[in-house]
Design a protein around this motif. Sequence first.
Motif, short mmCIF file in Angstrom:
data_model
loop_
_atom_site.label_atom_id
_atom_site.label_comp_id
_atom_site.label_asym_id
_atom_site.label_seq_id
_atom_site.Cartn_x
_atom_site.Cartn_y
_atom_site.Cartn_z
N GLY A 207 -7.93 -6.18 11.92
CA GLY A 207 -6.49 -5.91 11.93
C GLY A 207 -5.66 -7.04 11.36
N ARG A 208 -6.07 -8.29 11.59
CA ARG A 208 -5.28 -9.42 11.11
C ARG A 208 -5.31 -9.56 9.59
N PHE A 209 -6.25 -8.86 8.93
CA PHE A 209 -6.35 -8.93 7.47
C PHE A 209 -5.59 -7.80 6.78
N VAL A 210 -5.09 -6.86 7.55
CA VAL A 210 -4.36 -5.72 6.98
C VAL A 210 -2.88 -6.10 6.85
N THR A 211 -2.42 -6.23 5.62
CA THR A 211 -1.04 -6.62 5.37
C THR A 211 -0.11 -5.43 5.54
N PRO A 212 1.19 -5.68 5.74
CA PRO A 212 2.15 -4.57 5.78
C PRO A 212 2.10 -3.70 4.53
N GLN A 213 1.81 -4.33 3.39
CA GLN A 213 1.72 -3.57 2.14
C GLN A 213 0.54 -2.60 2.17
N ILE A 214 -0.60 -3.05 2.67
CA ILE A 214 -1.77 -2.17 2.78
C ILE A 214 -1.48 -1.04 3.76
N LEU A 215 -0.82 -1.37 4.86
CA LEU A 215 -0.51 -0.37 5.88
C LEU A 215 0.43 0.71 5.31
N ASP A 216 1.44 0.28 4.58
CA ASP A 216 2.40 1.24 4.01
C ASP A 216 1.75 2.08 2.92
N ALA A 217 0.92 1.46 2.08
CA ALA A 217 0.23 2.21 1.02
C ALA A 217 -0.69 3.26 1.62
N THR A 218 -1.28 2.94 2.75
CA THR A 218 -2.18 3.89 3.42
C THR A 218 -1.38 5.01 4.07
N ALA A 219 -0.28 4.69 4.69
CA ALA A 219 0.53 5.68 5.40
C ALA A 219 1.03 6.78 4.46
#
Length: 212
Positions: free
Chosen positions: A140-152
């Motif tokens: 979880g600590r390696f998942v950036t907000p950018q990765i999270l948003d791109a996935t969502a």
Amino acid sequence: MPQSTPLTIPSPIEIKRLPWMRRLSLISPKLSHLLTVFSYGSLNLWAFIESHPAITSFCEYPGYVIIDDQQVFATFWVQGDGQQQFLVLEGDIQIEPENINSVPTFHDAAVHTVTQAWLASHQQWINNWHRINPYIVSNGRFVTPQILDATAVLFETPVTLFDAEHALRRIDQQLVRTAIFMLLHRGRITSADLTKKPLSGATLFYSNAARA
């Protein structure tokens, strides 16, 4: 014995470790720390609590509650949507505090007894969450907000786990999978498949907003 009110946010009570008791330690992403339970039933109840987006905070072994005029040691306290409740796991092992004089009793608290039958009815979801949690804890600590948003963005329409990972193949697969599980944990996406069958590449996820 000291008294407390239901509005008090409890802290875990130190439990006496008897020779026959198992000790199950795990990291809770919701609490961001290590916690310990003493039965597989309480471990499964934790998994359901951890996975429920509406529950924003919880505490294991918070103290005594009153059921039918009897003091009973609560398994968990949970809070969410401005409400709080104590959960007592039916048929769980007997818990003894290290120092009984320091254990609060929550009089007039909202108490819910979790039956073994209810827990069994959610076993598939719970089993899947036991597989999901290590991803969030480890990556979880390696998942950036950018990765999270791109996935969502992918889940505006229903997408399988495999297809989501393939769509973001420019990103490390483990991070994409972790991002999906983090979105699930936060309630941004959901999956009816996880209540019926084991997690797999064919598991379908979709946005909670799209579902509504």
